[in-house]
Enzyme design. Structure first.
Site, PDB file in Angstrom:
ATOM      1  N   ALA A 177       0.871  -1.178   0.000  1.00 31.73           N
ATOM      2  CA  ALA A 177       0.000   0.000   0.000  1.00 31.73           C
ATOM      3  C   ALA A 177       0.910   1.230   0.000  1.00 31.73           C
ATOM      4  O   ALA A 177       2.095   1.129   0.312  1.00 31.73           O
ATOM      5  CB  ALA A 177      -0.874  -0.007   1.243  1.00 31.73           C
TER       6      ALA A 177
ATOM      7  N   GLU B  44       2.718  -5.846   7.420  1.00 28.62           N
ATOM      8  CA  GLU B  44       2.031  -4.733   8.087  1.00 28.62           C
ATOM      9  C   GLU B  44       2.425  -4.558   9.551  1.00 28.62           C
ATOM     10  O   GLU B  44       2.496  -3.440  10.058  1.00 28.62           O
ATOM     11  CB  GLU B  44       0.511  -4.917   7.993  1.00 28.62           C
ATOM     12  CG  GLU B  44      -0.067  -4.661   6.610  1.00 28.62           C
ATOM     13  CD  GLU B  44       0.024  -5.845   5.658  1.00 28.62           C
ATOM     14  OE1 GLU B  44       0.726  -6.830   5.980  1.00 28.62           O
ATOM     15  OE2 GLU B  44      -0.605  -5.780   4.583  1.00 28.62           O
TER      16      GLU B  44
ATOM     17  N   GLU C  46      -2.455  -9.087  -0.764  1.00 28.51           N
ATOM     18  CA  GLU C  46      -3.912  -9.162  -0.562  1.00 28.51           C
ATOM     19  C   GLU C  46      -4.643  -9.082  -1.902  1.00 28.51           C
ATOM     20  O   GLU C  46      -5.601  -9.807  -2.146  1.00 28.51           O
ATOM     21  CB  GLU C  46      -4.374  -8.038   0.379  1.00 28.51           C
ATOM     22  CG  GLU C  46      -3.883  -8.256   1.803  1.00 28.51           C
ATOM     23  CD  GLU C  46      -4.314  -7.149   2.741  1.00 28.51           C
ATOM     24  OE1 GLU C  46      -3.942  -5.984   2.496  1.00 28.51           O
ATOM     25  OE2 GLU C  46      -5.039  -7.442   3.708  1.00 28.51           O
TER      26      GLU C  46
ATOM     27  N   GLY D  37      -0.665  -4.965   0.843  1.00 33.81           N
ATOM     28  CA  GLY D  37      -1.793  -4.812  -0.077  1.00 33.81           C
ATOM     29  C   GLY D  37      -1.553  -5.533  -1.400  1.00 33.81           C
ATOM     30  O   GLY D  37      -2.511  -5.974  -2.050  1.00 33.81           O
TER      31      GLY D  37
END
Ligand code: NAD
Length: 697
Positions: free
Chosen positions: A67, A130, A110, A107
């Site tokens: 991200a 994370e 994911e 991300g």
């Protein structure tokens, strides 16, 4: 040119396969324009009957590396819609294939797990890091990873944050196929081969394997040791447990709330602050890529004591040969045997081979002749902390070192300008302040003296990176940044005991903040005689009477800390500090002699006084320009002094508390707030605002 959001994802066709290429350089972070482009691509694929499957691939050097951390501070409605994109992928009626090269982290993984299939090149890496930023996978990671790799492995990956290589991910079922050769061609072939697979094998529809209560209980025990006091690891365990006990939808909904809770915590703000501060600390105004640097191919070290030996190991580990100098053969032999023993211990733990040990030792040349340093690209002096000795060495070095060689001192406190002044080349002189144990501690204070050249500074910064240190530039003053602050902290700690606290309670007050050692545990480890000598010296210089504090009395009994198995605490072979009743008595006697009636001091008062004494001195250091940024001070404290990264360092911690409350507490406990601290507090600002004001945010 402004790129429209859609332009972050290119659409192209290979027969019946639609290819979506994410182009958000440099690392295809999941930032603005990426979700819009992916959703548009999926809509196009849904509307076109000739499209049988979709491949999602990263342009450039990687898949989605994560991200965009900068978007964490945006309100939710403005942040890139990763969850919405993944929901759309999961509900999509045709097969989708993530084609992974480089890294698929956070991300990125994911997103890949939202696809029906994943293929990767052999050297790709995937993971959910994370936790390292105090958050948790917030777009299905905590719910999908356990469904693919099982509860235990998912916990291991999410709690360590470490990535796994594609071959391991393949054996775990996280990657469906390893592609040899061209990734896109391989992914398209895979997509075509699976175009008719129905029902689509969605991860969200799988169940979690190996989800026994013991697995989660063990994870909760484990994080007490690995992540003491931290929020996000425990939320990760809760969510992983939920993945096994509820529907995917319920877990997915719960994850969104927990993610926000973690993201909005001071801990995550602290970790994100350090993430950026560390990168920022590598920048020096006025120095850039055009500044000439020299390559360090050989090093000389003077002094094979505690520091010299550790410093030598850093160079040997980086493949740089070292010549190490002592005055006496026995000191040289001792120094070498310590280095060898350290390497052999590492080999015993299986972290290097005996061949590696021999290879490193073979790159080390011991000598008693300083003349042997004539070819070294850098020479680091690590002899006794005595100005006369250092000056004598630098005078000699000036006649020995080749032109252009860097002449560095590892001094902890002495004036590098004065050391440089004895040479005819002060532009080549710099302070390189390593921390003990020098082969372990990551911090390197790079002390820029008045005449240090830009090239020497830039070369030293590059060298820090090469020997795997975090280099932070500081200016010349007594103790530079770290030790100057720690001296004030030590003064305050002794004062708190004088007023009534026990040393172990003072240490506990910093342990409660997350520091592995409190001030007295730390000074026992470093050696009490050093601080004692400094206090005596300073009093003499200032024409004051000989210091006679309670700690001076302890040292004068021959109790020098861990090295004599006795200091403020007693020690045995476990090196665990044990309070000593006689020392407590000594403190009580001291108080009564000085007419001090002890009072109860709460843990909260002790923590605040200690932490804020660091902050107050830090503010003075900033104002004097000794540190470039508040963030630099935080980096120094995290890598050199064990300040917990999740507090973001002392300056960030103070900003979190609110600088006006810091000022009020300093005044309440009799410390005078530094002018800069007071100004920022009056203006309702933080230290991050100060860094931004200076254009160094
Ligand atoms: P140390 O006493 O362990 O080692 C100093 C070594 O230098 C000794 O082996 C001594 O024989 C040798 N030496 C003295 N004069 C010499 C000369 N003329 N030529 C060659 N060798 C000579 O000391 P240390 O703890 O390694 O400290 C060295 C320096 O590093 C000091 O300036 C100290 O302030 C600084 N420093 C120490 C620490 C720490 O925690 N120990 C941390 C950071 C910096």
């Amino acid at each position: 040119m402004t790129i429209s959001k859609e332009h972050r994802v290119d659409q192209s066709r290979d027969g019946d396969i639609l290819i979506l290429t994410i182009n958000n350089p440099p690392v295809n972070a999941f930032g603005a324009g990426v979700p819009e482009g992916l959703k548009a691509g999926l809509d196009a694929a849904a509307a076109d009957d000739t499209v049988k499957a979709v491949v999602i691939i990263g342009g450039g050097r990687t898949f989605v590396a994560g991200a965009d951390i900068k978007t964490f501070n945006l309100p939710r409605e403005q942040s890139p819609d990763l969850r919405g994109t993944i929901e759309k992928l999961d509900a999509f009626g045709k097969p989708t294939v993530a084609a992974i090269h480089g890294t698929a982290l956070g991300g990125g993984l994911e997103l890949a797990m939202g696809c029906t299939y994943r293929v990767a090149v052999k050297d790709a890496q995937v993971g959910l890091p994370e936790v390292k930023l105090g958050v948790l996978p917030g777009a299905g990671g905590t719910q999908r990873l356990p469904r693919v790799v099982g509860a235990q492995k998912a916990l291991e990956m999410m709690l360590s944050g470490n990535p796994v290589g594609a071959p391991e991910a393949h054996s775990l079922g996280l990657i469906d196929e390893i592609v040899d050769g061209d990734l896109l061609a391989g992914a398209v072939a895979f997509a075509r081969a699976h175009a008719d697979a129905r029902p689509l094998p969605r991860i969200s529809e799988k169940s979690v394997q190996g989800a026994s209560p013991e697995v989660f209980a063990a994870a909760r025990e484990g994080i007490k040791k690995t992540h003491r006091g931290q929020l996000s690891p425990s939320l990760i365990v809760d969510l992983a447990e939920l993945s096994a006990s509820t529907s995917f939808q319920q877990g997915w909904d719960a994850e969104a709330g927990k993610f926000m809770e973690a993201k909005d915590s001071p801990q995550s703000r602290g970790l994100r602050h350090i993430f950026f501060a560390e990168r920022e600390s590598a920048k020096i105004p006025g120095i850039d890529k055009s500044t000439p640097t020299t390559e360090i191919k050989s090093a000389g070290i003077i002094g094979a004591g505690t520091m010299g030996g550790g410093i030598a190991m850093n160079f040997l580990n980086a493949g740089i040969p070292v010549t190490i100098v002592e005055t006496q053969q026995d000191a040289l032999d001792r120094g070498l045997s310590v280095i060898r023993r350290n390497y052999e211990n590492t080999a015993k733990k299986g972290r290097m081979s005996m061949d590696d040990v021999e290879q490193r030792m073979a790159m080390l040349t011991p000598t008693l002749d300083m003349g042997d340093l004539k070819n070294a690209d850098i020479i680091i002096e690590a002899v006794f902390e005595n100005m006369d000795v250092k000056k004598e060495i630098f005078t000699k070095l000036d006649g020995i070192a080749k032109p252009g060689a860097i002449l560095a001192s590892n001094t902890s406190t002495l004036d590098v300008n004065e050391i440089a002044s004895v040479t005819k080349r002060p532009e080549s002189v710099i302070g390189l302040h390593f921390f003990s144990p020098a082969n372990v501690m990551k911090l390197l204070e790079i002390v820029r003296a008045e005449k240090t050249s830009d090239s020497v500074l830039a070369t030293s910064m590059a060298l820090a990176k090469k020997i795997k240190k975090v280099g932070v530039v500081v200016g010349v003053c007594d103790g530079f940044v770290g030790n100057r602050m720690v001296h004030r902290y030590g003064d305050e700690a002794r004062k708190i005991v004088e007023e009534g606290a026990k040393p172990q309670d003072v240490d506990a007050s910093m342990n409660a903040l997350g520091l592995p050692m409190g001030p007295f545990q730390m000074s026992d480890m470093a050696g009490l005689d050093i601080g004692h000598a400094i206090r005596q010296h300073q009093a003499k210089v200032a024409g004051q009477p000989k210091p006679d504090g309670w700690l001076d009395r302890i040292v004068e009994q021959g109790r020098k800390g861990q090295k004599t198995n006795a200091g403020i605490y007693d020690y045995d072979e476990t090196r665990k500090p044990k309070p000593n009743a006689d020392m407590q008595q000594l403190i009580e006697t001291y108080r009564s002699e000085k007419g001090i009636s002890p009072r109860d001091i709460t843990q909260d008062e002790s923590t605040k006084r200690l932490a804020y004494s660091l902050v107050n001195e830090g503010a003075k250091i900033l104002d004097e320009g000794i540190a470039q940024r508040a963030g630099d001070i935080d980096v120094i404290y995290i890598y050199g002094y064990g300040f917990p990264a999740y507090r973001g360092g002392p300056m960030q911690y103070a900003s979190e508390q609110g600088l006006s409350s810091v000022v009020a507490d300093l005044e309440k406990y009799g410390q005078t707030p530094a002018p800069l601290l007071k100004r920022l507090a009056d203006e309702g600002k933080t230290f991050a605002d100060y860094d931004a004001e200076k254009g160094r945010g």
